[in-house]
Scaffold this motif. Structure first.
Motif, short mmCIF file in Angstrom:
data_model
loop_
_atom_site.label_atom_id
_atom_site.label_comp_id
_atom_site.label_asym_id
_atom_site.label_seq_id
_atom_site.Cartn_x
_atom_site.Cartn_y
_atom_site.Cartn_z
N SER A 186 95.36 -53.40 -79.66
CA SER A 186 94.61 -54.54 -80.20
C SER A 186 94.19 -55.48 -79.08
CB SER A 186 95.47 -55.32 -81.19
OG SER A 186 95.77 -54.54 -82.33
N VAL A 187 92.92 -55.88 -79.10
CA VAL A 187 92.43 -56.91 -78.18
C VAL A 187 91.61 -57.91 -78.97
CG1 VAL A 187 92.43 -55.44 -76.12
CG2 VAL A 187 90.40 -55.51 -77.57
N ALA A 188 91.63 -59.17 -78.51
CA ALA A 188 90.87 -60.23 -79.18
C ALA A 188 89.76 -60.72 -78.25
CB ALA A 188 91.80 -61.38 -79.54
N PRO A 189 88.59 -61.08 -78.79
CA PRO A 189 87.48 -61.54 -77.95
C PRO A 189 87.65 -63.00 -77.56
CG PRO A 189 86.84 -61.60 -80.25
CD PRO A 189 88.24 -61.04 -80.22
N THR A 190 87.05 -63.37 -76.43
CA THR A 190 87.03 -64.78 -76.06
C THR A 190 85.89 -65.51 -76.76
OG1 THR A 190 85.68 -64.20 -74.12
CG2 THR A 190 88.07 -64.41 -73.80
N ALA A 191 84.82 -64.78 -77.11
CA ALA A 191 83.68 -65.38 -77.80
C ALA A 191 84.07 -65.71 -79.24
CB ALA A 191 82.49 -64.44 -77.78
N ILE A 192 83.68 -66.88 -79.70
CA ILE A 192 84.10 -67.37 -81.00
C ILE A 192 83.52 -66.56 -82.15
CG2 ILE A 192 82.24 -69.05 -81.35
CD1 ILE A 192 85.97 -69.65 -82.02
N ASN A 193 82.34 -65.96 -81.96
CA ASN A 193 81.68 -65.24 -83.05
C ASN A 193 81.97 -63.75 -83.05
OD1 ASN A 193 80.32 -67.52 -84.16
ND2 ASN A 193 78.85 -67.42 -82.46
N GLN A 194 82.77 -63.27 -82.11
CA GLN A 194 83.07 -61.84 -82.03
C GLN A 194 84.35 -61.52 -82.80
OE1 GLN A 194 80.97 -59.71 -80.74
NE2 GLN A 194 79.58 -61.29 -79.98
N ARG A 195 84.46 -60.25 -83.18
CA ARG A 195 85.64 -59.79 -83.92
C ARG A 195 86.60 -59.07 -82.97
NH1 ARG A 195 85.52 -59.15 -89.40
NH2 ARG A 195 86.66 -57.18 -89.23
N SER A 196 87.86 -59.07 -83.34
CA SER A 196 88.85 -58.33 -82.55
C SER A 196 88.58 -56.84 -82.66
CB SER A 196 90.26 -58.64 -83.07
OG SER A 196 90.40 -58.22 -84.42
N ARG A 197 89.16 -56.07 -81.75
CA ARG A 197 88.94 -54.62 -81.74
C ARG A 197 90.27 -53.89 -81.66
NH1 ARG A 197 83.59 -52.13 -79.08
NH2 ARG A 197 82.08 -53.64 -79.88
N LYS A 231 84.67 -60.48 -72.47
CA LYS A 231 86.04 -60.48 -71.98
C LYS A 231 86.99 -60.55 -73.16
CE LYS A 231 85.15 -62.53 -67.42
NZ LYS A 231 85.63 -61.38 -66.64
N TRP A 232 88.22 -60.07 -72.92
CA TRP A 232 89.16 -59.90 -74.01
C TRP A 232 90.53 -60.45 -73.65
CZ3 TRP A 232 86.80 -57.72 -78.26
CH2 TRP A 232 85.57 -57.10 -78.02
N VAL A 233 91.27 -60.87 -74.69
CA VAL A 233 92.60 -61.46 -74.48
C VAL A 233 93.61 -60.86 -75.46
CG1 VAL A 233 91.72 -63.63 -73.53
CG2 VAL A 233 92.01 -63.39 -76.02
N ASP A 234 94.77 -61.47 -75.49
CA ASP A 234 95.94 -61.05 -76.26
C ASP A 234 95.61 -60.59 -77.69
OD1 ASP A 234 98.39 -60.77 -77.47
OD2 ASP A 234 99.22 -62.63 -76.70
N GLY A 235 95.90 -59.32 -77.98
CA GLY A 235 95.59 -58.77 -79.30
C GLY A 235 96.46 -59.30 -80.41
N SER A 236 97.65 -59.83 -80.09
CA SER A 236 98.55 -60.24 -81.16
C SER A 236 98.08 -61.51 -81.87
CB SER A 236 99.97 -60.46 -80.61
OG SER A 236 100.01 -61.55 -79.72
N VAL A 237 97.18 -62.29 -81.24
CA VAL A 237 96.73 -63.52 -81.89
C VAL A 237 95.79 -63.24 -83.05
CG1 VAL A 237 96.97 -64.82 -79.74
CG2 VAL A 237 94.73 -63.86 -80.34
N SER A 238 95.25 -62.03 -83.13
CA SER A 238 94.30 -61.73 -84.20
C SER A 238 94.71 -60.52 -85.04
CB SER A 238 92.90 -61.48 -83.62
OG SER A 238 92.93 -60.40 -82.70
N ASP A 239 95.44 -59.57 -84.44
CA ASP A 239 95.77 -58.34 -85.16
C ASP A 239 97.08 -57.77 -84.62
OD1 ASP A 239 95.14 -56.70 -87.23
OD2 ASP A 239 93.51 -55.63 -86.24
N ASP A 240 98.16 -58.48 -84.87
CA ASP A 240 99.46 -58.08 -84.33
C ASP A 240 99.88 -56.71 -84.86
OD1 ASP A 240 101.61 -58.73 -82.64
OD2 ASP A 240 102.84 -59.35 -84.33
#
Length: 461
Positions: A245-256, A304-313
Motif C-alpha cells: 500500500s502507498v498513499a499519494p502526496t497529491a490531495i486529489n489522488q487515490r491510494s494504490r 510522489k508517494w508516502v506511508d500506505g498505512s495512513v490510507s489503506d493499512d
C-alpha cells in the motif's frame, strides 16, 4: 499456561501444553462432543457421514456430483471464532474431521484416473471450487519499530507451512511482506532463524539503539533484505502475490495497492521505501519500474508517494476484488490504533460493547469527512493533515483472524527508533507466541483453499 511460558520455545511445545491444559479443564471433553449452540452440528455430522461414505465407495462420479452441490468455510456456522475460544488446542473434533474429509475428497478427485474424470473436467471443477470457496490472505499492518513482531508471525506460520500465497503489507508491514515475496521457501526458512534475522536487521549496531532511524538506515536495510526485483519477477521466483500500500502526496489522488497484477513492472524496493515514508519524518518517494530492456525508469514520474498505512493499512476490499479473497488474517501492530483496538472475534460483553461504539464512530467520521475536506481543500498543510487523520480513523483495522501484541501501549518516542538486538529478538518472539494460539484456527480455515490451489497448480502445470 502462562506460568510455564518461559519453557515453551516452539509451537510443538506450546501445543503439547495446550492439550494438557484442555485435559485438566475438561475442554477436551467439549471438543469430543458434537453438540453445541455455536454451530449446527447436525448439518455438519450429516455432511461428514455422507461425504465419507461416498469417498470410501470409490465412486468418482458420485463424489464429483456431491462436491458440485457446494461447500464453504462457514457451513452451518462452523467457522465461528467462538468455536475456538473454548479449548486451547483447537475446536470441535467433528469440525476438524469434516474439514479433513473435504481435503481427502478433493485430493481423490485431483488424482483420479483419466478414465474416471478427464483432466479438463478436473480443471473446470477446481477453478469453479476456487471461485466459490474463496481464498485466504495475510495482511501485515503498519508497525513502525514494532516491525519485528510481523517477522515472528511470519516465522510461526511458515514453520507450519501455513503462509497464504497472498500477502499485503503497509509501512513496516510492507518490508516484511517484501522479504517473504522475494525469497523462495527454502531461503526464507533459513532467513527466519532468529539469530540470522537479528544479525540482518540490526547489523550488530547496538550502540545506535534508541536513536531515530534515518532514511539511509532504511535504504541500507532494504538492500540487505530485499533483492532488486519487480513484482512480476518476485511472483515468478516465489509464487507469492505480495501487495504494498502507498498513499499519494497529491490531495486529489487515490491510494494504490502495488502488486504483480496492477503494477507488474514496478520495483519492490522503491514501493517499500514509499510505503515506509511516514509523512513529516521521511521524504516522499518517486516509484521506479523496469522497462522491457530491464532498465530502471521512474514509475509515474509526476507523482510522489508516502506511508500506505495512513490510507489503506489492511486493504481487504482490494484483495477481495483482485484475487477472490474472502477470508483474512491480520498481523496488527500499528501503534497509532493498537491502544483502542478490540478484537471482533472476542465474545466477552465488554469487547462487544466497545466494538459497537468504535463502529459507530467510524461511520460518523465517514459521513463528516467530505464536509471537512471541502472546508480545507486548498489550505496546505491542513488539507493533508485532515485527510491523514480521517484516513486513520475511518479504516477497518481487524480481520477474520487477528494476531495482536499483548502490549497495546508504546512510548511514542520509540516508534521509529532503531532497535537493539535484544529488543528485536523480543519482538520476534512476541510475534511467534501471539500466533501460536491462532494456528489451529488458521489451519482449519485455510485447509480447503490450500488443497484447491495446490491441485490447480499441479493440473495446470
Amino acid at each position: 499456561m502462562a506460568s510455564n511460558a518461559k519453557y515453551i520455545n516452539t509451537y510443538n511445545d506450546w501445543y503439547a501444553q495446550a492439550i494438557n491444559e484442555d485435559s485438566r479443564t475438561g475442554a477436551d471433553l467439549w471438543r469430543g462432543r458434537d453438540a453445541s449452540t455455536l454451530y449446527d452440528y447436525r448439518v455438519i455430522r450429516r455432511r461428514y457421514d455422507e461425504l465419507k461414505g461416498i469417498r470410501l465407495s470409490g465412486d468418482i462420479k458420485a463424489l464429483l456430483f456431491y462436491m458440485h452441490e457446494g461447500f464453504h468455510g462457514n457451513m452451518a456456522g462452523m467457522g465461528s471464532p467462538a468455536l475456538y475460544s473454548r479449548a486451547k488446542s483447537g475446536t470441535k473434533q467433528l469440525i476438524s474431521d469434516y474439514i479433513s474429509e473435504m481435503v481427502a475428497s478433493l485430493e481423490l478427485l485431483a488424482n483420479a484416473k483419466k478414465s474416471e474424470i478427464s483432466k479438463h473436467e478436473k480443471i473446470e471443477f477446481f477453478r469453479r471450487s476456487a471461485s466459490c470457496f474463496g481464498r485466504s490472505a495475510l495482511m501485515l499492518s503498519g508497525a513502525g519499530s514494532l516491525g519485528p513482531f510481523h517477522i515472528g508471525v511470519i516465522k510461526a506460520l511458515a514453520e507450519q507451512d501455513l503462509l497464504p500465497p497472498i500477502i499485503s503489507g503497509s509501512s513496516a508491514g510492507s518490508l516484511v511482506a517484501a522479504v517473504v515475496g522475494t525469497h523462495p521457501r527454502e531461503d526464507l526458512l533459513a532467513m527466519l532463524n532468529e539469530e540470522t534475522l537479528v544479525a540482518l536487521t540490526t547489523q550488530n549496531d547496538d550502540q545506535a539503539a534508541g536513536s531515530q532511524m534515518r532514511r539511509k538506515d532504511l535504504v541500507d536495510l532494504l538492500e540487505r533484505l530485499i533483492p532488486d526485483l519487480t513484482f512480476e519477477e518476485a511472483l515468478h521466483k516465489t509464487g507469492h502475490y505480495i501487495n504494498i500500500s502507498v498513499a499519494p502526496t497529491a490531495i486529489n489522488q487515490r491510494s494504490r495497492l502495488l502488486n504483480a497484477v496492477t503494477s507488474p513492472n514496478a520495483c519492490i524496493r522503491e514501493a517499500v521505501m514509499a510505503s515506509c515514508a511516514i509523512p513529516g519524518i521521511f521524504p516522499a518517494v518517486t516509484l521506479a519500474a523496469k522497462n522491457a530492456q530491464g532498465e530502471r525508469k521512474p514509475y509515474i514520474a509526476s507523482r510522489k508517494w508516502v506511508d500506505g498505512s495512513v490510507s489503506d493499512d489492511l486493504p481487504a476490499r482490494r484483495l477481495m476484488r483482485l484475487y477472490g479473497v474472502n477470508h483474512f488474517i491480520s498481523s496488527q501492530a500499528n501503534p497509532a490504533v493498537l491502544w483502542m483496538l478490540q478484537d471482533p472475534t472476542q465474545t466477552n460483553a465488554l469487547s462487544q460493547i466497545a466494538g459497537v461504539y468504535q463502529a459507530a464512530a467510524r461511520d460518523m467520521s465517514k459521513a463528516i469527512y467530505p464536509f471537512a475536506m471541502n472546508l480545507v481543500r486548498n489550505v496546505y498543510p491542513i488539507n493533508i493533515l485532515t485527510r491523514t487523520w480521517f484516513g486513520l480513523i475511518t479504516q477497518e483495522y481487524t480481520a477474520d483472524i487477528n494476531v495482536l501484541p499483548r502490549q497495546r501501549w508504546f512510548n511514542p518516542a520509540k516508534l521509529i527508533a532503531r532497535l537493539s538486538s535484544k529488543e528485536t529478538r523480543q519482538l520476534i518472539e512476541d510475534g511467534e507466541r501471539a500466533t501460536w494460539p491462532k494456528i489451529e484456527m488458521i489451519r482449519n480455515c485455510t485447509a480447503v483453499s490450500r488443497t484447491i490451489d495446490a491441485a490447480l497448480a499441479r493440473l495446470e502445470a
